[in-house]
Design an enzyme around this catalytic site. Structure first.
Site: not given
Ligand code: NAD
Length: 357
Positions: A248, A224, A142, A192, A252
């Site tokens: 992020d 994942d 980001y 990852k 959520d």
């Protein structure tokens, strides 16, 4: 203790939920013999209306001069058509940056009384759901440079850079270890590392940093798989730590499976300065001004503030217990009213928590 709190009610339901949270804060402070000094500052649409910008200098100064900051929510259709550079949400990003808030703490806990609101099967929910997601907030894709658009073989292409330095990884893993020490002492670092170089460094530094906390049991999971495991068996997690983009999405996901957006608090912390506490939901313009919003996420944000900014564990616990007691007695705001219980409004719910305290 003397607590100096900066209040930023913001927009939509912000002022309504803030009013109830402040009543609860003042009640718990009086009960435990603490002094609370509050200052109210403008942010978001309210600041745009009054001063033309979403984050006035005076607001930043008021936050910096406080011990902790409590935020309602910002935004709404009134400001949607504005230039993106001065939209309400810019105020939120701006204050996080100004205060150097690099660690976002998002608890996802299901109150047993609200199990029916969860999106998961009852047999999965009955195993328990009490997770703290610690998300890195100021690095990764980001914010990484270089970023932008270019031409590749004559067509448009765009790119971002997912970059982390050792010190950035170390400080967020340390925050997560400290939190794990206060909870179940289990920390799952999500990355990852089978594909990304940045994740391999992340994992290496996570192992090195967590070694300073021998009591914390560190595990690793690919992002994942973590997304699947959160749905399949969330009871396996205690604390999760991860980088900005993965966090992020996972934070959520972890919160929405509880089914109660109006119940979930959050904290954003930096290195030493005031931390910021806020509900995870937005300004809910569809129900603003009707005194029907759920104030509990903001009230539980006060509990997080007492626990994390002031180390007041008993006081925070008193708020958590009061909220539990009110739910156990069957009181529900509209968003968590699933067929049973007594429906109450925002100020009534605040009063019930005050009475329970
Ligand atoms: P939202 O969270 O405001 O609302 C989503 C849905 O949940 C709505 O139906 C709303 O009525 C309901 N809801 C949310 N909080 C509730 C509460 N406490 N009690 C009862 N019901 C509640 O998300 P949105 O509709 O996508 O966004 C509305 C505005 O809020 C937008 O301008 C958005 O940019 C802004 N927003 C701000 C923040 C923030 O300030 N941190 C976060 C998300 C969205």
């Amino acid at each position: 203790m003397n607590m100096k709190i900066c209040l930023m009610p913001g927009d939509g339901i912000g002022p309504e939920i803030m009013a109830q949270a402040v009543r609860v804060l003042e009640t718990v402070a009086a009960k435990f013999g603490h002094a609370v000094q509050t200052e109210t500052a403008l942010i978001g649409g309210a600041a745009i209306d009054a001063m033309g910008i979403p984050l006035p200098e005076a607001t930043v100064a008021a936050c910096r001069a406080s011990d902790a900051v409590l935020l309602g929510a910002v935004g709404g259709p009134k400001w949607d058509a504005m230039d993106p550079a001065i939209r309400p949400e810019k105020g939120l990003l701006g204050i996080r940056k100004a205060l150097g808030l690099f660690a976002n703490l998002r608890p996802a806990a299901l109150f047993p009384e609200l199990a029916r609101a969860s999106y998961l099967r009852p047999d999965i929910v009955s195993q328990g759901l009490d997770i703290m997601v610690v998300r890195e907030l100021t690095g990764g894709a980001y914010f990484g440079e270089p970023r932008g658009e270019t031409l590749v073989n004559g067509e448009r292409a765009a790119f971002n850079t997912m970059i982390y330095s050792e010190s950035e990884i170390e400080r967020i893993v340390r925050v997560a270890c400290e939190i794990a020490m206060k909870r179940g002492k289990r920390l799952c670092s999500v990355d990852k590392a089978n594909v990304l170089d940045v994740s391999r460094l992340w994992r290496e530094v996570a192992v090195r940093t967590a070694a300073e906390y021998p009591e914390v049991e560190l595990s690793h999971m690919y992002v994942d798989n973590a997304a699947m495991q959160l749905i399949r068996d969330p009871s396996q997690f205690d604390v999760i730590v991860t980088e900005n983009l993965f966090g992020d999405i996972l934070s959520d996901e972890a919160s929405i499976i509880t089914g109660s957006i109006g119940m979930l608090p959050s904290a954003s912390m930096g290195a030493g300065g005031p931390a910021l506490f806020e509900p995870i939901h937005g300004s809910a313009p569809d129900i603003a001004g009707k005194d029907i919003a759920n104030p509990l996420a903001t009230i539980l944000s006060v509990s997080m503030m007492l626990r994390f900014s002031f180390g007041l564990e008993a006081e925070a616990g008193a708020i958590d217990s009061a909220v539990k007691a009110v739910l156990a007695r069957g009181y529900r705001t509209g968003d968590i009213h699933v067929g049973e219980g007594v429906k109450v409004g925002c100020s009534e719910m605040g009063q019930l928590v005050v009475d329970a305290l």
